[in-house]
Design a protein around this motif. Structure first.
Motif, PDB file in Angstrom:
ATOM      1  N   LYS A 123       0.835  -1.129  -0.308  1.00  0.00           N
ATOM      2  CA  LYS A 123       0.026  -0.167  -0.101  1.00  0.00           C
ATOM      3  C   LYS A 123       1.033   1.337   0.211  1.00  0.00           C
ATOM      4  N   GLN A 124       0.189   2.359  -0.654  1.00  0.00           N
ATOM      5  CA  GLN A 124       1.009   3.629  -0.438  1.00  0.00           C
ATOM      6  C   GLN A 124      -0.009   4.376   0.548  1.00  0.00           C
ATOM      7  N   ARG A 125       0.795   4.704   1.532  1.00  0.00           N
ATOM      8  CA  ARG A 125       0.064   5.411   2.879  1.00  0.00           C
ATOM      9  C   ARG A 125      -0.007   7.017   2.595  1.00  0.00           C
ATOM     10  N   MET A 126       0.451   7.484   1.677  1.00  0.00           N
ATOM     11  CA  MET A 126       0.443   9.034   1.697  1.00  0.00           C
ATOM     12  C   MET A 126       0.859   9.450   0.037  1.00  0.00           C
ATOM     13  N   PRO A 127       0.534  10.506  -0.139  1.00  0.00           N
ATOM     14  CA  PRO A 127       1.152  11.039  -1.681  1.00  0.00           C
ATOM     15  C   PRO A 127       2.575  11.120  -1.507  1.00  0.00           C
ATOM     16  N   ILE A 128       3.484  11.089  -2.446  1.00  0.00           N
ATOM     17  CA  ILE A 128       4.973  11.357  -2.539  1.00  0.00           C
ATOM     18  C   ILE A 128       4.934  12.747  -2.391  1.00  0.00           C
ATOM     19  N   ARG A 129       5.907  13.171  -1.403  1.00  0.00           N
ATOM     20  CA  ARG A 129       6.046  14.663  -1.190  1.00  0.00           C
ATOM     21  C   ARG A 129       7.288  14.877  -1.495  1.00  0.00           C
ATOM     22  N   GLU A 130       7.579  16.304  -1.810  1.00  0.00           N
ATOM     23  CA  GLU A 130       8.995  16.876  -1.941  1.00  0.00           C
ATOM     24  C   GLU A 130       9.389  17.748  -0.618  1.00  0.00           C
ATOM     25  N   TYR A 131      10.604  17.487  -0.332  1.00  0.00           N
ATOM     26  CA  TYR A 131      11.134  18.406   0.931  1.00  0.00           C
ATOM     27  C   TYR A 131      11.480  19.844   0.402  1.00  0.00           C
ATOM     28  N   TYR A 132      11.731  19.870  -0.722  1.00  0.00           N
ATOM     29  CA  TYR A 132      12.264  21.401  -1.169  1.00  0.00           C
ATOM     30  C   TYR A 132      11.575  21.695  -2.674  1.00  0.00           C
ATOM     31  N   PRO A 133      10.167  21.926  -2.708  1.00  0.00           N
ATOM     32  CA  PRO A 133       9.772  22.076  -3.810  1.00  0.00           C
ATOM     33  C   PRO A 133      10.231  23.157  -4.880  1.00  0.00           C
ATOM     34  N   ASN A 134      10.683  23.018  -6.069  1.00  0.00           N
ATOM     35  CA  ASN A 134      11.244  23.769  -6.959  1.00  0.00           C
ATOM     36  C   ASN A 134      12.747  24.084  -6.696  1.00  0.00           C
ATOM     37  N   GLU A 135      13.256  23.579  -5.655  1.00  0.00           N
ATOM     38  CA  GLU A 135      14.486  23.681  -5.221  1.00  0.00           C
ATOM     39  C   GLU A 135      15.494  22.602  -5.472  1.00  0.00           C
ATOM     40  N   LYS A 136      14.995  21.500  -4.806  1.00  0.00           N
ATOM     41  CA  LYS A 136      16.022  20.326  -4.909  1.00  0.00           C
ATOM     42  C   LYS A 136      14.783  19.021  -5.069  1.00  0.00           C
ATOM     43  N   PRO A 137      15.508  18.123  -5.701  1.00  0.00           N
ATOM     44  CA  PRO A 137      14.375  16.891  -6.008  1.00  0.00           C
ATOM     45  C   PRO A 137      14.454  16.038  -4.918  1.00  0.00           C
ATOM     46  N   TYR A 138      14.335  16.341  -3.716  1.00  0.00           N
ATOM     47  CA  TYR A 138      14.198  15.289  -2.485  1.00  0.00           C
ATOM     48  C   TYR A 138      12.871  14.954  -2.266  1.00  0.00           C
ATOM     49  N   LYS A 139      12.523  13.729  -2.421  1.00  0.00           N
ATOM     50  CA  LYS A 139      11.267  13.371  -2.029  1.00  0.00           C
ATOM     51  C   LYS A 139      10.948  12.262  -1.197  1.00  0.00           C
TER      52      LYS A 139
END
Length: 175
Positions: A123-139
């Protein structure tokens, strides 16, 4: 003079699963983990080091269990256990209680891995999130394996993610 302290490395994690063969298949096919030791039975006996160690750890109230050893690409061990008389459902998810909350794996292809986990019964428990939107590609994302064991996926290393001040932003954004 104070002795220098060095961080210890992580060796392995032990996970109890309801069906060891299905768990080995899931973790090998989905996560790509190597099988170091295929599933085998351990019986309660005190004539061998492993038998005595298991009595020391589990006590006397067991007769046998199954165990398998796997490894991640960076050498972290995954020790899978399956006990015949254990509860076969995962515990209720409650991160607020003391105990192991989750483990985390790293994969730059977070979307693909998440879809594969779901396709294999997880199961996927949550949407994939970005730590630094539009800054760094950390998800990141929280998922479950088919047995209800919660884990997390990061696209980048723990050090990169948190040394950049992940919590200094107001919140994580949905991708």
């Amino acid at each position: 003079m104070k002795k220098a302290r060095y961080p210890r490395s992580f060796s392995h994690i032990g996970i109890t699963v309801p069906d060891i063969s299905k768990a080995v298949e899931f973790y090998q096919e989905v996560m790509g983990w190597y099988i170091i030791m295929p599933p085998s039975k351990v019986q309660k006996e005190s004539d061998t080091a492993i038998g005595q160690m298991c009595i020391d750890v589990f006590g006397e109230d067991w007769e046998e269990f199954e165990i398998a050893h796997m490894s991640t690409s960076d050498g972290i061990g995954i020790e899978l256990f399956s006990f015949p008389n254990g509860i076969k459902e995962a515990q209720e998810f409650n991160p607020f209680n003391t105990g192991l909350f989750h483990f985390c794996v790293q994969d730059p292809e977070i979307e693909s891995l998440t879809k594969k986990i779901v396709a294999y019964g997880g199961k996927q428990r949550m949407p994939i999130r970005e730590y630094y939107p539009n800054e760094k590609p950390y998800k990141m994302v929280y998922v479950e394996d088919p047995f209800g064991i919660v884990f997390e996926i990061y696209t980048h290393s723990y050090e990169l993610t948190y040394s950049s001040g992940a919590y200094q932003k107001s919140n994580l954004n949905k991708t």
